[in-house]
Design a protein around this motif. Structure first.
Motif, short mmCIF file in Angstrom:
data_model
loop_
_atom_site.label_atom_id
_atom_site.label_comp_id
_atom_site.label_asym_id
_atom_site.label_seq_id
_atom_site.Cartn_x
_atom_site.Cartn_y
_atom_site.Cartn_z
N ASP A 191 38.71 44.17 39.36
CA ASP A 191 39.97 44.88 39.19
C ASP A 191 40.73 44.88 40.51
O ASP A 191 40.26 44.34 41.51
CB ASP A 191 39.75 46.30 38.67
CG ASP A 191 38.82 47.11 39.57
OD1 ASP A 191 38.97 47.00 40.80
OD2 ASP A 191 37.98 47.85 39.06
N ASP A 192 41.90 45.48 40.49
CA ASP A 192 42.74 45.46 41.69
C ASP A 192 42.58 46.72 42.54
O ASP A 192 43.38 46.98 43.42
CB ASP A 192 44.21 45.24 41.32
CG ASP A 192 44.74 46.30 40.38
OD1 ASP A 192 43.99 47.25 40.06
OD2 ASP A 192 45.90 46.18 39.94
N ARG A 193 41.55 47.50 42.27
CA ARG A 193 41.30 48.71 43.05
C ARG A 193 41.00 48.35 44.50
O ARG A 193 40.19 47.47 44.79
CB ARG A 193 40.12 49.48 42.45
CG ARG A 193 39.69 50.72 43.23
CD ARG A 193 38.57 51.44 42.49
NE ARG A 193 37.44 50.55 42.25
CZ ARG A 193 36.47 50.34 43.14
NH1 ARG A 193 36.49 50.94 44.31
NH2 ARG A 193 35.48 49.53 42.85
N CYS A 194 41.62 49.04 45.42
CA CYS A 194 41.37 48.79 46.84
C CYS A 194 41.43 50.13 47.60
O CYS A 194 42.34 50.37 48.40
CB CYS A 194 42.39 47.80 47.40
SG CYS A 194 41.95 47.21 49.05
N ASP A 195 40.46 50.99 47.32
CA ASP A 195 40.40 52.28 48.00
C ASP A 195 39.65 52.14 49.32
O ASP A 195 39.24 51.04 49.72
CB ASP A 195 39.76 53.34 47.10
CG ASP A 195 38.37 52.93 46.61
OD1 ASP A 195 37.74 52.05 47.26
OD2 ASP A 195 37.92 53.47 45.59
#
Length: 214
Positions: A191-195
């Motif tokens: 996914d595009d999650r970038c925390d």
């Protein structure tokens, strides 16, 4: 034969030879000075930071890289060529080394910022992004595959699996999916999650010369 023409005919093949010599330098520097050191030293650290985000923007550190390449051409390769075959060959060899580096920098920047425009640029991108996203200890040559094949680090990229959060701007459409013209060479994964946690993982893996997780 007029002297200027004779000089040009002597110099041009040597400039090409110097540029080809750079391709070996490109491979060795990328493999050993950038990846094997795992962030020890400014060259390795700056390069692995590039792997963390897989983007390309102008960095003032590039000026230091240019300075190093020009000095190597002027103080190493030009004197060697001069001693072997005279001043024309010396200047041409040093110039070719610098030209080869300039070509590498241009192609590397374009690979990250622009879509391919032909067979060579399409090959270069797949080859290079397999290095980024598949196996950072393979495909160290950016502009040519020769030295990877000679030294056993070449891998056929096949379909390049790109983490969504690291997708190249030219690769995806307005919906965040792979553009139709690239679906045979690239696949988005994860996914595009970038925390903050993911950013830390990406940095740790980049500095260990490991591929990012999906």
């Amino acid at each position: 034969m007029p002297a200027p023409l004779a000089t040009l005919l002597t110099a041009l093949p040597v400039v090409v030879a110097g540029a080809l010599l750079w391709t070996l330098g490109e491979y060795l520097l990328h493999r050993f000075a950038m990846h094997h050191l795992h962030g020890r030293g400014i060259l390795s650290r700056e390069h692995l930071e590039h792997h963390v985000h897989s983007t390309w923007t102008f960095d003032p550190m590039l000026l230091l890289a240019w300075l190093g390449v020009v000095l190597t051409g002027a103080l190493v390769w030009a004197p060697i060529g001069w001693l072997l075959a005279g001043p024309v060959v010396g200047v041409a060899l040093g110039t070719g080394w610098v030209v080869g580096y300039g070509y590498y920098e241009l192609q590397h920047a374009l690979a990250h910022r622009r879509p391919p425009s032909g067979r060579y640029s399409a090959w270069l991108r797949a080859h290079h992004f397999h290095h980024h996203f598949g196996h950072p200890m393979a495909n160290h040559g950016v502009t040519v595959p020769w030295w990877d094949k000679v030294f056993g680090t070449y891998e056929d990229p096949g379909v390049v699996r790109v983490p969504r959060r690291l997708a190249l701007p030219w690769l995806v459409d307005e919906h965040g999916e792979v553009r139709p013209e690239f679906v045979d060479r690239y696949q988005l994964v994860g996914d595009d999650r970038c925390d903050e946690r993911q950013a830390g993982i990406d940095r740790a893996r980049a500095f260990a010369s490991l591929a990012p997780t999906p």
